[in-house]
Design an enzyme around this catalytic site. Sequence first.
Site, PDB file in Angstrom:
ATOM      1  N   PHE A 156      11.112  -3.157  10.135  1.00 24.33           N
ATOM      2  CA  PHE A 156       9.800  -3.805  10.106  1.00 24.33           C
ATOM      3  C   PHE A 156       9.651  -4.502  11.456  1.00 24.33           C
ATOM      4  O   PHE A 156      10.161  -5.592  11.660  1.00 24.33           O
ATOM      5  CB  PHE A 156       9.831  -4.783   8.932  1.00 24.33           C
ATOM      6  CG  PHE A 156       8.563  -5.502   8.598  1.00 24.33           C
ATOM      7  CD1 PHE A 156       7.412  -5.391   9.374  1.00 24.33           C
ATOM      8  CD2 PHE A 156       8.519  -6.311   7.467  1.00 24.33           C
ATOM      9  CE1 PHE A 156       6.258  -6.069   9.038  1.00 24.33           C
ATOM     10  CE2 PHE A 156       7.370  -7.012   7.121  1.00 24.33           C
ATOM     11  CZ  PHE A 156       6.243  -6.886   7.894  1.00 24.33           C
ATOM     12  N   HIS A 182       2.832  -3.824   9.677  1.00 28.79           N
ATOM     13  CA  HIS A 182       1.657  -4.199   8.879  1.00 28.79           C
ATOM     14  C   HIS A 182       0.564  -4.761   9.792  1.00 28.79           C
ATOM     15  O   HIS A 182      -0.439  -5.282   9.301  1.00 28.79           O
ATOM     16  CB  HIS A 182       2.018  -5.274   7.846  1.00 28.79           C
ATOM     17  CG  HIS A 182       2.828  -4.782   6.688  1.00 28.79           C
ATOM     18  ND1 HIS A 182       2.585  -3.576   6.061  1.00 28.79           N
ATOM     19  CD2 HIS A 182       3.870  -5.350   6.021  1.00 28.79           C
ATOM     20  CE1 HIS A 182       3.454  -3.426   5.062  1.00 28.79           C
ATOM     21  NE2 HIS A 182       4.242  -4.474   5.025  1.00 28.79           N
ATOM     22  N   SER A 199       0.807  -1.226   0.000  1.00 31.87           N
ATOM     23  CA  SER A 199       0.000   0.000   0.000  1.00 31.87           C
ATOM     24  C   SER A 199       0.838   1.274   0.000  1.00 31.87           C
ATOM     25  O   SER A 199       0.328   2.350   0.303  1.00 31.87           O
ATOM     26  CB  SER A 199      -0.941   0.003   1.216  1.00 31.87           C
ATOM     27  OG  SER A 199      -1.778  -1.126   1.208  1.00 31.87           O
ATOM     28  N   GLY A 200       2.126   1.154  -0.310  1.00 30.94           N
ATOM     29  CA  GLY A 200       2.978   2.340  -0.326  1.00 30.94           C
ATOM     30  C   GLY A 200       3.854   2.479   0.898  1.00 30.94           C
ATOM     31  O   GLY A 200       4.319   3.576   1.212  1.00 30.94           O
TER      32      GLY A 200
END
Length: 295
Positions: free
Chosen positions: A81, A108, A49-50
């Site tokens: 991450f 995420h 999603s960018g």
Amino acid sequence: MDNKLDVFRRELVDVQGIPLFWSIAEQWSQVESFEARPDDILISTYPKSGTTWISEILDLIYNNGDAEKCKRDAIYRRVPFMELIIPGITNGVEMLNNMQSPRLVKTHLPVQLLPSSFWKNDCKMIYVARNAKDVAVSYYYFHQMAKMHPEPGTWEEFLEKFMAGQVSFGPWYDHVKGWWEKRKEYRILYLFYEDMKEDPKCEIQKVLKFLEKDIPEEVVNKILYHSSFSVMKANPSANYTTMMKEEMDQSVSPFMRKGISGDWKNQFTVAQYEKFEEDYVKKMEESTLKFRSEI
């Protein structure tokens, strides 16, 4: 684990109702107990999603538009991450624990799985959402080259899994809605990928205002240039080409593939589109969230 290849192409494991990489599930207590700091900036997205785009923009902002400073290391080490733990390869929690403040943190995770320390510290968060059809297409190609995911199967098979939320980090629908609702209670800037494509300068200005940063016009223009798709695609510290081939095989599909809105039209059949839209309306009808499928 002696053989690094043992970690790849394994089935997802359920964590509180959300399918995640097996290695994240195994080390979940480490993720859950992550200690956020008050000056952390959290970058949250559903995959594809960018995430890398907004991460590069933020690192450029924090380095006053100095692209050379942003080439000090790969983006996945400059903006770790958080929940990604792969035995013998990477540990986002440890990387972040060893970083000086202020940290840029990538996740995420759906809103309900985010470590509670982020809420307790009232951290500023930036969420980027992208329309579901483009995400599904991009995620399909990503599954082919990023080996931590299970094999995607055919496009048709993958699309069914995507609609059912049987992909890593769970259903797109719940993810975007969960963060959309949470913005009412916490300091969350909610951006749309399509707006970033249409007018990146305007969206960068929104980020600067949210971060309470005042920087000169020429620096904003530098950030705009160095975070453009073509420049990032050619930049080894942003395009993931420094990652080992066993983990991400860019000969199968490049990490930075097209970076456009509306590419779903090249992938969906008419029947797939109709089925997807019917399902989409049911899942999204009660939300005030509105997406553009092309610009």
